[in-house]
Every structure is written in C-alpha cells, then in structure tokens.
Design a protein around this motif. Structure first.
Motif, PDB file in Angstrom:
ATOM      1  N   SER A   1     -12.081   4.343  -2.258  1.00 57.06           N
ATOM      2  CA  SER A   1     -11.859   5.404  -1.266  1.00 57.06           C
ATOM      3  C   SER A   1     -10.555   5.123  -0.523  1.00 57.06           C
ATOM      4  O   SER A   1      -9.956   4.051  -0.677  1.00 57.06           O
ATOM      5  N   ASP A   2     -10.139   6.076   0.307  1.00 58.84           N
ATOM      6  CA  ASP A   2      -8.930   5.881   1.114  1.00 58.84           C
ATOM      7  C   ASP A   2      -9.096   4.706   2.075  1.00 58.84           C
ATOM      8  O   ASP A   2      -8.158   3.926   2.285  1.00 58.84           O
TER       9      ASP A   2
ATOM     10  N   LYS B   1       0.845  -1.194   0.000  1.00 61.80           N
ATOM     11  CA  LYS B   1       0.000   0.000   0.000  1.00 61.80           C
ATOM     12  C   LYS B   1       0.879   1.243   0.000  1.00 61.80           C
ATOM     13  O   LYS B   1       2.071   1.190   0.314  1.00 61.80           O
ATOM     14  N   ILE B   2       0.275   2.344  -0.368  1.00 62.32           N
ATOM     15  CA  ILE B   2       0.980   3.626  -0.386  1.00 62.32           C
ATOM     16  C   ILE B   2       0.444   4.493   0.750  1.00 62.32           C
ATOM     17  O   ILE B   2      -0.763   4.683   0.871  1.00 62.32           O
TER      18      ILE B   2
ATOM     19  N   GLU C   1      -7.910  -1.075   3.390  1.00 61.68           N
ATOM     20  CA  GLU C   1      -8.452  -2.427   3.569  1.00 61.68           C
ATOM     21  C   GLU C   1      -7.863  -3.396   2.531  1.00 61.68           C
ATOM     22  O   GLU C   1      -7.419  -4.502   2.862  1.00 61.68           O
ATOM     23  N   TYR C   2      -7.835  -2.963   1.267  1.00 59.07           N
ATOM     24  CA  TYR C   2      -7.331  -3.835   0.224  1.00 59.07           C
ATOM     25  C   TYR C   2      -5.808  -3.940   0.241  1.00 59.07           C
ATOM     26  O   TYR C   2      -5.246  -4.925  -0.244  1.00 59.07           O
ATOM     27  N   GLY C   3      -5.149  -2.938   0.820  1.00 58.89           N
ATOM     28  CA  GLY C   3      -3.710  -3.034   1.014  1.00 58.89           C
ATOM     29  C   GLY C   3      -3.366  -4.191   1.941  1.00 58.89           C
ATOM     30  O   GLY C   3      -2.417  -4.948   1.699  1.00 58.89           O
ATOM     31  N   LYS C   4      -4.164  -4.358   2.992  1.00 61.16           N
ATOM     32  CA  LYS C   4      -3.965  -5.476   3.931  1.00 61.16           C
ATOM     33  C   LYS C   4      -4.247  -6.809   3.259  1.00 61.16           C
ATOM     34  O   LYS C   4      -3.549  -7.796   3.477  1.00 61.16           O
TER      35      LYS C   4
ATOM     36  N   VAL D   1      -0.083  -0.222  -7.166  1.00 63.26           N
ATOM     37  CA  VAL D   1      -0.838  -0.666  -5.983  1.00 63.26           C
ATOM     38  C   VAL D   1      -2.328  -0.757  -6.302  1.00 63.26           C
ATOM     39  O   VAL D   1      -2.999  -1.729  -5.935  1.00 63.26           O
ATOM     40  N   LYS D   2      -2.834   0.238  -7.016  1.00 63.53           N
ATOM     41  CA  LYS D   2      -4.257   0.228  -7.366  1.00 63.53           C
ATOM     42  C   LYS D   2      -4.592  -0.943  -8.294  1.00 63.53           C
ATOM     43  O   LYS D   2      -5.660  -1.555  -8.175  1.00 63.53           O
TER      44      LYS D   2
END
Length: 231
Positions: A104-105, A29-30, A110-113, A70-71
């Motif tokens: 959203s941020d 994640k960023i 959440e998706y970074g995890k 990342v996206k």
C-alpha cells in the motif's frame, strides 16, 4: 498539486545542466516532490537541445523504471524481515503473493524509510550532449537469477508488439502482471521511431541498471559503443 521547486534549487539544476553533461538524482522512495524535481531536470535538458517533443515519453518511462527500482528494493527488505528464502522458487512465489496482497502507499512510505536507513536507494543518472541523451535508473540491490530470466523473457516478448492495448489483451491472464511496464517502455520507444534495443537492463552482483537512450541526431553514439571504444 505538488509544491513548486525552490527557485534557488531550480537555478542550481539549470546551471548544472548548462555547464555539464550529466546530473544525478538519488532517493529511497518515490513521491510527488521527487516526481516534480525529475520533471524539471528532464525538461531543462530537453530545452537545452530543443528536443522537448520527447518530454512525455522520457518522463513516463523514467517514472516506470524508478517505481520498479524502488519497489524492488522495498520488496527485498520485506523478504528479509519475513524470513523468505528468495533463492527458493516456491518460497519466492509465496513471498511475492504476500507482498502484492499487503502492499500500500502507507507501506511504501514505511519501507522507503527503512531503505534509507539501510543505505538502499534508487539513483537516476542523466547523460546528455547535442547528439542525444541517456537515462539510467540504478537500484543497489541485485536481481536474483529467476527474476532476471522472467524479465528477459518479458523484454523479448514485448518486442513483438506495437500497441499496449494489444499486449494487454494477449496477456491479461498473466499472474506476474504481464510485464506491462516493460511492454509500455518498448512500445513508447517504437512510437518515437527509436530502436527499442536502446532500452537495456544490466544486472551486476551489487546492483541493477535500467537504461534508455534517446538519439537527437543520426551520429549519436550509444553508451555500449562508447564503453567498447567505438566512435
């Protein structure tokens, strides 16, 4: 303001850059902490070779590429969780509309995890010597053919522009986001009199690699030429 990097970590960055010709950073994640760390890495490399004039350009490009990587990883998990078939053009278009509408941020966090749990990441590789530097941004998910075709078209179209405002005005109605990030990268390189062809996107079955190269001297040898054994 992001917290300052721990002095011992900063010392480790500086020592690695002083003694070696490469350094890597990996994340799923960023966030501001990572951005601050990456800034320090870039600055330390450029200070080593007295090339700080490239700081803003390289950081802006790297941030754009890292966010996109990342996206893309997070998007792939979203598609899988929601049962979208990304190889079907109509299904892909529907999935993209839903993803853009709800992103959203909070969702990025959440998706970074989720990416971290699944071993999906973005890795930034820095290669450097006294003739120039290269930066690679790698995400370990592949690009589907339809995405690659769109991306190549955006790169080709962006080569015709020297001003980001002009590009934006000509492409304001483009529903794909107008390839603004790609155009920005190419225009920034042109503004520094760097060949925009030194921005490459390499697609492989297991990963996607975005690379920029910044020559410091006329005798810089590109990574492509090095891979071909050309000196």
């Amino acid at each position: 303001m992001p917290a300052e990097i721990d002095p011992s970590l900063l010392e480790k960055i500086n020592k690695t850059i002083a003694e070696r010709d490469r350094i890597s950073v990996k994340s799923s994640k960023i966030n501001s902490k990572l951005e601050h760390y990456v800034q320090k890495v870039i600055r330390s490399i450029l200070i080593k070779y007295d090339q700080e004039k490239y700081m803003d350009m390289i950081y802006t490009i790297l941030k754009e590429l890292a966010i996109n990587a990342v996206k893309a990883n997070q998007k792939r998990i979203f598609f899988e969780e929601n049962g979208f078939n990304i190889f079907d053009e109509a299904n892909y278009s529907e999935a993209m509309k839903k993803f853009k509408a709800i992103f959203s941020d909070k969702m990025a966090e959440e998706y970074g995890k989720k990416c971290q749990e699944k071993g999906i990441f973005c890795q930034m590789n820095f290669f450097f010597n006294n003739t120039g530097m290269a930066v690679e941004v790698i995400n370990n998910t592949p690009v589907i053919k339809a995405e690659e075709i769109r991306m190549r078209e955006k790169m080709k179209k962006s080569m015709n522009y020297n001003d980001i405002a002009e590009f934006y005005m000509d492409n304001a109605d483009n529903t794909e986001g107008a390839g603004l990030g790609i155009a920005l990268i190419i225009i920034l390189l042109k503004n520094e009199n760097i060949d925009p062809n030194l921005f490459r996107i390499i697609t492989k079955p297991e990963k996607t690699v975005a690379r920029i190269e910044v020559p410091f001297t006329p005798d810089y040898v590109t990574m492509r030429d090095r891979e071909r054994g050309i000196k």
